[in-house]
Structure formats: structure tokens, C-alpha cells
Design an enzyme around this catalytic site. Structure first.
Site, short mmCIF file in Angstrom:
data_model
loop_
_atom_site.label_atom_id
_atom_site.label_comp_id
_atom_site.label_asym_id
_atom_site.label_seq_id
_atom_site.Cartn_x
_atom_site.Cartn_y
_atom_site.Cartn_z
N GLU A 102 0.75 -1.14 0.00
CA GLU A 102 -0.09 -0.06 -0.05
C GLU A 102 0.87 1.21 0.01
O GLU A 102 1.86 1.39 0.57
CB GLU A 102 -0.90 0.03 1.22
CG GLU A 102 -2.32 -0.33 1.04
CD GLU A 102 -3.01 0.46 0.48
OE1 GLU A 102 -2.80 1.45 -0.46
OE2 GLU A 102 -4.44 0.62 0.46
N ASP A 106 -4.06 5.03 6.24
CA ASP A 106 -4.58 6.17 7.00
C ASP A 106 -5.44 5.63 8.03
O ASP A 106 -4.94 5.33 9.20
CB ASP A 106 -5.42 7.20 5.92
CG ASP A 106 -6.02 8.36 6.43
OD1 ASP A 106 -5.08 8.92 7.21
OD2 ASP A 106 -6.82 8.82 5.89
N LYS A 134 0.43 6.50 8.60
CA LYS A 134 -0.18 7.52 9.28
C LYS A 134 -0.72 6.96 10.76
O LYS A 134 -1.98 6.90 10.75
CB LYS A 134 -1.37 8.40 8.54
CG LYS A 134 -0.90 9.32 7.46
CD LYS A 134 -2.18 10.19 6.85
CE LYS A 134 -1.97 11.01 5.97
NZ LYS A 134 -3.35 11.28 5.34
N ASP A 162 -2.19 11.15 -4.77
CA ASP A 162 -2.95 12.34 -5.52
C ASP A 162 -3.58 12.88 -4.73
O ASP A 162 -4.14 12.77 -3.70
CB ASP A 162 -3.54 11.53 -6.55
CG ASP A 162 -5.00 10.94 -5.92
OD1 ASP A 162 -4.86 9.80 -5.02
OD2 ASP A 162 -6.36 11.43 -6.34
#
Ligand code: IMP
Ligand code: MG
Length: 179
Positions: A102, A106, A134, A162
Site C-alpha cells: 500500500e 490512513d 499515518k 494524489d
């Protein structure tokens, strides 16, 4: 490196191409140690992981295979409620040592929703490798086994990641500027 602008948002330089490549080489070495005779199957999660997957693969010196799925849960700079499987699994994973690749973890929602699909097959083992972790944002029980960088809970773009489709084609990673 300079600040960049994508649509309405400004981003500041955060992690350089050289730092990324160094960490990916270290990860490839670690995987060589851990998977020497296991012929692992890398399961790359599109879209964001395409550069990470390509660079990691170039540095791998063990026998390994790669396949792809396409999952999405993001819109703009925040996670949406739904995880969409846009391209599903077409590979038999039974008996295989699988490593999910990955770009970033998040909330963990994307993988948390996807992992049960893998559990229906008899994998030899399953690990998760991410470029960016994260940690503070994690809200689902997903265990990251390999992380190149632990980063704070701020939106980033570049190196495959992105903002509404743009910014993926940057060698370096940028962080959303505080407004
Ligand atoms: P999660 O489901 O909340 O863990 O989010 C995982 C996916 O959301 C990642 O694979 C990315 O595609 C996307 N994502 C999460 N954080 C960011 C970010 O800071 N920038 C760009 N995409 C992100
Ligand atoms: Mg992704």
C-alpha cells in the site's frame, strides 16, 4: 524543492526522492532476509501504490511475483464512507506467502474491508508493507508489518499519491500546507 499548487491547495516539500529510494532499498533487503526461499506474492493496491511497487520490485533480488487489485475510498483530502473494489483479485493465493503493498495507511478502512476477501483463501502467510504509515489516523484494526516512513496525520501528495487525481507524477512527496 519548491511549494506546489494543485487545484485550490498548496503543498510544501516533505520527503525527497532520495530518501524514498533509500528506504525502499532497506525494505527490499529486509524482505530478502524474511522471504529468501518463500517466493512471496506481492499484492499491490492500485492506484496509489504503482510507483512504490515498481521501485520495490526493481530492488528485490529474491524470487517474487506481483499482482494487483484496485480499491478506493478517498475523495479530495479525506476518506469517504465506502470502499470500492474497482478491480478485484484474479489470482489464486492459496498456499502463498502474500505481502500487501500500500502507498499509505490512513484510517485503515480500505484494508480492513479488503482483508476478509483474502481470509477465504488458505494463505501460507499474510503481511502488510506500506510506504507511509499515518499511525495516529488508524481507526480500524489493521496491523502494519513493514513501514518505510511513519508520518503525522497530514494529507500528502506525490510519488503515486494524489489529490483528486493530480500530483501522482512527482518524484518527491509533499505535505498539505497549513492554512
Ligand atoms: P485508509 O482506507 O483510510 O487507510 O486510506 C487508504 C487510502 O487512502 C490510501 O491507499 C490512499 O490511496 C488514500 N490516502 C490516505 N491518505 C492519503 C494522503 O495523505 N494523500 C493521498 N492519498 C491518501
Ligand atoms: Mg492506496
Amino acid at each position: 524543492m519548491q511549494t506546489i499548487k494543485i487545484y485550490d491547495k498548496e503543498f510544501t516539500p516533505y520527503i525527497t526522492d532520495a530518501e524514498i529510494q533509500d528506504k525502499i532499498k532497506l525494505l527490499a533487503q529486509q524482505l530478502k532476509t524474511d522471504y529468501a526461499d518463500k517466493k512471496p506474492l506481492f499484492l499491490s493496491v492500485l492506484n496509489g501504490s504503482f510507483l512504490f511497487t515498481a521501485d520495490l520490485f526493481k530492488h528485490l533480488t529474491i524470487k517474487a511475483e506481483v499482482c494487483f487489485v484496485k480499491l478506493a475510498s478517498y475523495k479530495g483530502v479525506s476518506s469517504t464512507g465506502n470502499v470500492i473494489t474497482a478491480i478485484g483479485l484474479d489470482t489464486n493465493l492459496s498456499g502463498r506467502h502474500v505481502i500487501i503493498l500500500e502507498d499509505i495507511i490512513d484510517t485503515g478502512k480500505t484494508l480492513h474491508h479488503f482483508l476478509p476477501q483474502l481470509k477465504t483463501q488458505q494463505l501460507a502467510s499474510l503481511k502488510i508493507a506500506v510506504l507511509l504509515n499515518k499511525k495516529e489516523a488508524l481507526a480500524y484494526p489493521v496491523q502494519v508489518d513493514y513501514a518505510c516512513f511513519d508520518i503525522p496525520n497530514k494529507f500528502v501528495v506525490g510519488y503515486g499519491l494524489d489529490y483528486d487525481g493530480l500530483g501522482r507524477n512527482s518524484k518527491d512527496i509533499y505535505q498539505l500546507k497549513e492554512s
